[in-house]
Design an enzyme around this catalytic site. Structure first.
Site, PDB file in Angstrom:
ATOM      1  N   ASP A 161       0.826  -1.213   0.000  1.00  0.00           N
ATOM      2  CA  ASP A 161       0.000   0.000   0.000  1.00  0.00           C
ATOM      3  C   ASP A 161       0.863   1.267   0.000  1.00  0.00           C
ATOM      4  OD1 ASP A 161      -2.360   1.387  -0.018  1.00  0.00           O
ATOM      5  OD2 ASP A 161      -2.718   1.220   2.144  1.00  0.00           O
ATOM      6  N   SER A 163      -8.265  -4.632   5.126  1.00  0.00           N
ATOM      7  CA  SER A 163      -8.815  -4.346   3.792  1.00  0.00           C
ATOM      8  C   SER A 163      -9.184  -5.619   3.007  1.00  0.00           C
ATOM      9  CB  SER A 163      -7.848  -3.467   2.987  1.00  0.00           C
ATOM     10  OG  SER A 163      -7.597  -2.256   3.648  1.00  0.00           O
ATOM     11  N   GLY A 166      -0.009   5.556  -4.328  1.00  0.00           N
ATOM     12  CA  GLY A 166      -0.628   6.825  -4.710  1.00  0.00           C
ATOM     13  C   GLY A 166      -0.050   7.985  -3.918  1.00  0.00           C
ATOM     14  N   ARG A 167       0.055   7.792  -2.594  1.00  0.00           N
ATOM     15  CA  ARG A 167       0.592   8.869  -1.744  1.00  0.00           C
ATOM     16  C   ARG A 167       2.058   9.144  -2.066  1.00  0.00           C
ATOM     17  NH1 ARG A 167      -1.196   6.142   3.559  1.00  0.00           N
ATOM     18  NH2 ARG A 167      -1.777   4.537   2.054  1.00  0.00           N
ATOM     19  N   THR A 198     -11.011  -6.376  -4.923  1.00  0.00           N
ATOM     20  CA  THR A 198     -12.274  -6.187  -5.664  1.00  0.00           C
ATOM     21  C   THR A 198     -12.761  -4.742  -5.479  1.00  0.00           C
ATOM     22  OG1 THR A 198     -13.441  -7.115  -3.776  1.00  0.00           O
ATOM     23  CG2 THR A 198     -13.105  -8.588  -5.632  1.00  0.00           C
ATOM     24  N   GLU A 199     -12.468  -4.169  -4.301  1.00  0.00           N
ATOM     25  CA  GLU A 199     -12.873  -2.775  -4.036  1.00  0.00           C
ATOM     26  C   GLU A 199     -12.104  -1.790  -4.932  1.00  0.00           C
ATOM     27  OE1 GLU A 199     -12.097  -4.968  -1.551  1.00  0.00           O
ATOM     28  OE2 GLU A 199     -14.134  -5.250  -0.793  1.00  0.00           O
ATOM     29  N   ASN A 200     -10.915  -2.170  -5.360  1.00  0.00           N
ATOM     30  CA  ASN A 200     -10.124  -1.274  -6.210  1.00  0.00           C
ATOM     31  C   ASN A 200     -10.759  -1.044  -7.593  1.00  0.00           C
ATOM     32  OD1 ASN A 200      -6.977  -2.527  -4.870  1.00  0.00           O
ATOM     33  ND2 ASN A 200      -8.082  -0.660  -4.311  1.00  0.00           N
ATOM     34  N   ARG A 241       1.960  -4.916   6.188  1.00  0.00           N
ATOM     35  CA  ARG A 241       1.268  -3.866   5.425  1.00  0.00           C
ATOM     36  C   ARG A 241       2.103  -2.598   5.470  1.00  0.00           C
ATOM     37  NH1 ARG A 241      -4.961  -2.383   4.502  1.00  0.00           N
ATOM     38  NH2 ARG A 241      -4.616  -0.575   3.177  1.00  0.00           N
TER      39      ARG A 241
END
Ligand code: IPE
Ligand code: IPE
Ligand code: MG
Length: 244
Positions: free
Chosen positions: A21, A195, A24-25, A67-69, A187
């Site tokens: 993870d 998540s 993006g940041r 799946t949420e992505n 993580r």
């Protein structure tokens, strides 16, 4: 003493799972688009895979896409799928060279056709490799995996194939059939949550969180996580005295 030499060879986790993870940041912090972070994350993937194999880890599961992505912007999802296709096709050679077998878990039917094809080819090509198994969690959801298992059991019970369900038989219906549960779940990026990753399998995993963003995650970070894991006392419900 080099960090890697501090790892106790006789106390290695067989299976490490990583939620990669913070791409993006990482990119946004540099004033770039999120995709830039995903691209740089590939180097961290390569390094984690090579390091895990070098140390003697038998299974490495990487959470690459949930799946949420799918709910992200079309632009980001497309970029991630394109990156996935090119990475699998480019890295198959390295997997062969390092004797690593590739597998995937998740709702793979949802992936674009090209992506499924690349994946199937790489899985087929590397299937006899023995040093380590690399499992990519793609379009993965732990809840989906459990519900999917239940549906397969219902189907088998109609055909008289499944009767009494035990924990052991239930595991045979999961995507991770035959793979030991991860002893260690890492993580990155400072988020302290699961998540929807490997919900059944992490019942007794040791959790390790680091603030390092995935594109900055290097060989030493994986080694540090393993050393930290080796310092823990895994009691499985027993008392300290019973463990000794
Ligand atoms: C992880 O990084 C990669 C995927 C989920 C595909 P993120 O894209 O979630 O990066 P952050 O968490 O927004 O920084
Ligand atoms: C989890 O990261 C999924 C992957 C790393 C592939 P997310 O960034 O999607 O998770 P949330 O939204 O922070 O829970
Ligand atoms: Mg994230």
């Amino acid at each position: 003493m080099a960090l890697i030499e501090q790892i106790e060879k006789e106390n290695l986790p067989k299976h490490i799972a990583i939620t990669m993870d913070g791409n993006g940041r990482w990119a946004e912090g540099k004033g770039k688009f999120r995709v830039f972070g995903h691209q740089h994350g590939v180097k961290s993937v390569r390094e984690a895979v090579e390091t895990a194999a070098e140390i003697g880890i038998k299974y490495l599961t990487l959470y690459a896409f949930s799946t949420e992505n799918w709910n992200r912007s079309e632009r980001e999802v497309n970029a991630l799928m394109t990156l996935l296709i090119s990475t699998i096709s480019k890295e198959t050679k390295t997997l062969m060279k390092n004797d690593i077998c590739l597998n995937a878990i998740g709702k793979l039917s949802q992936l674009p056709k090209k992506c499924k094809q690349e994946l199937e080819q790489a899985v087929e090509k590397t299937k006899n490799n023995k040093r380590m198994t690399l499992i990519l969690a793609l379009s993965y959801s732990g809840r989906w995996e459990i519900v999917n298992a239940v549906n397969k059991i219902i189907h088998d019970s109609k055909n008289n194939l499944a009767k009494e369900i035990t924990e052991d038989t239930f595991q045979q219906y999961l995507n991770t059939k035959g793979v030991p549960d991860p002893e260690l779940l890492i993580r990155t990026s400072g988020e302290h949550r699961i998540s929807n990753f490997l919900l059944w399998q992490i019942a007794y995993s040791e959790l390790y969180f680091t603030d390092t963003l995935w594109p900055d995650f290097r060989k030493e970070d994986l080694i540090k996580a393993i050393i930290d894991y080796q310092k823990r006392e895994r009691r499985f419900g027993k008392t300290k005295a019973q463990i000794k």
